[in-house]
Enzyme design. Structure first.
Site, PDB file in Angstrom:
ATOM      1  N   ASN A  53       0.784  -1.161   0.012  1.00 53.21           N
ATOM      2  CA  ASN A  53       0.045  -0.020   0.101  1.00 53.21           C
ATOM      3  C   ASN A  53       0.747   1.367   0.017  1.00 53.21           C
ATOM      4  OD1 ASN A  53       1.160   0.027   2.609  1.00 53.21           O
ATOM      5  ND2 ASN A  53      -0.937  -0.043   3.677  1.00 53.21           N
ATOM      6  N   GLU A 104       1.804   4.150   7.264  1.00 54.34           N
ATOM      7  CA  GLU A 104       0.663   3.883   6.447  1.00 54.34           C
ATOM      8  C   GLU A 104       0.330   5.231   5.733  1.00 54.34           C
ATOM      9  OE1 GLU A 104       0.363   0.858   6.444  1.00 54.34           O
ATOM     10  OE2 GLU A 104      -0.349  -0.334   7.982  1.00 54.34           O
TER      11      GLU A 104
END
Ligand code: GLP
Length: 258
Positions: free
Chosen positions: A134, A141
């Site tokens: 991702n 993140e």
């Protein structure tokens, strides 16, 4: 960004270990930033072999991240990973290796002290990085602040699913991790990111050719003055400028024009 595309994952990971060994040879008291994950296993296998001839006795290391709640002896802790993959096989001094303590009484304090320890060591000469599917680096993140410091991050469901294969059946992947911040990573004097496999192709394309955006934290590396990206064919398969990277660096070779 220097984009080097090698014919196989083996060649890409060997190239990464060669870079590290040549730095240790040139600067025996260097400070390395180390990463974990499946991609790094062959990098460390090659380092273990090469370290027979090159001493790590003067090297210091700082790891990117650790799961909150896991003690160093937990089978899936990154402490354990580093011991098994590298530290137990080379002559690096245990007191010179630093991995955030996942079982620290205060993870926030642990994170702050970790950044201070990196600064006290004079910063990181070479930061090794993997890439999350991702677009994460360390455990930063998507939509992490691009200026963030080492801190506690909540992991996405995707990352916890991706990493579940490494945990025993029925064992939960921790929800939180301590990770070097994006800003902390960017302060390393050199960056070496390794990505292999077609499942990383979209993240690789977003990192190299996408807009710089917290949506893909790795894209901030476009601002780093000395970032090298080592890829295999699969990881490079979604790049629009693929022909150009091959033209500049045939077979992923670094060409020095002096
Ligand atoms: C993990 C780690 C990262 C690593 C990435 C890729 O979650 N925190 O540092 O680079 O995910 O892992 P792998 O190499 O197993 O694909």
């Amino acid at each position: 960004m220097k984009v080097l595309i090698l014919k196989s994952a083996e060649l890409a990971t060997e190239a990464a270990s060669r870079e590290i060994l040549s730095l240790v040879e040139a600067k025996p008291d260097c400070t390395l930033g180390l990463a974990t994950g499946g991609t790094m296993e062959p990098v460390y296998a090659a380092l273990r072999q090469g370290a027979g001839a090159i001493s790590f006795a003067g090297v210091r290391s700082f790891n990117l991240d650790e799961y909150v709640g896991l003690a160093p002896d937990h089978a899936q802790s990154y402490h354990r990973y580093m011991a098994e993959q590298l530290f137990d096989h080379i002559d690096i001094r245990p007191e010179n290796t630093h991995v955030p303590r996942g079982d620290a009484a205060s993870p926030n304090t642990e994170a702050r002290l970790f950044d201070e320890a990196i600064a006290a060591a004079g910063g990181i000469d070479l930061q090794l990085l993997g890439l999350g599917a991702n677009g994460h680096i360390g455990f930063n993140e998507p939509f992490s602040s691009l200026g963030s410091r080492t801190r506690v991050k909540t992991l996405t469901r995707k990352t916890r699913e991706d990493n579940a294969r490494l945990f025993a059946e029925g064992e939960e992947v921790p929800t939180y991790a301590i990770t070097m911040g994006v800003g902390t990573i960017m302060e390393a004097r050199r960056i070496l990111l390794v990505a292999t496999g077609a499942h990383k192709a979209c993240a690789v394309a977003a990192m190299i050719e996408g807009p710089v955006s917290a949506a893909c934290p790795a894209s901030v590396l476009q601002f780093h003055p000395q970032a090298t990206i080592l890829l295999d064919e699969g990881a490079a398969s979604a790049l629009k400028m693929r022909d150009y990277y091959d033209f500049v660096h045939p077979n992923g070779q670094d060409v020095d024009l002096g």
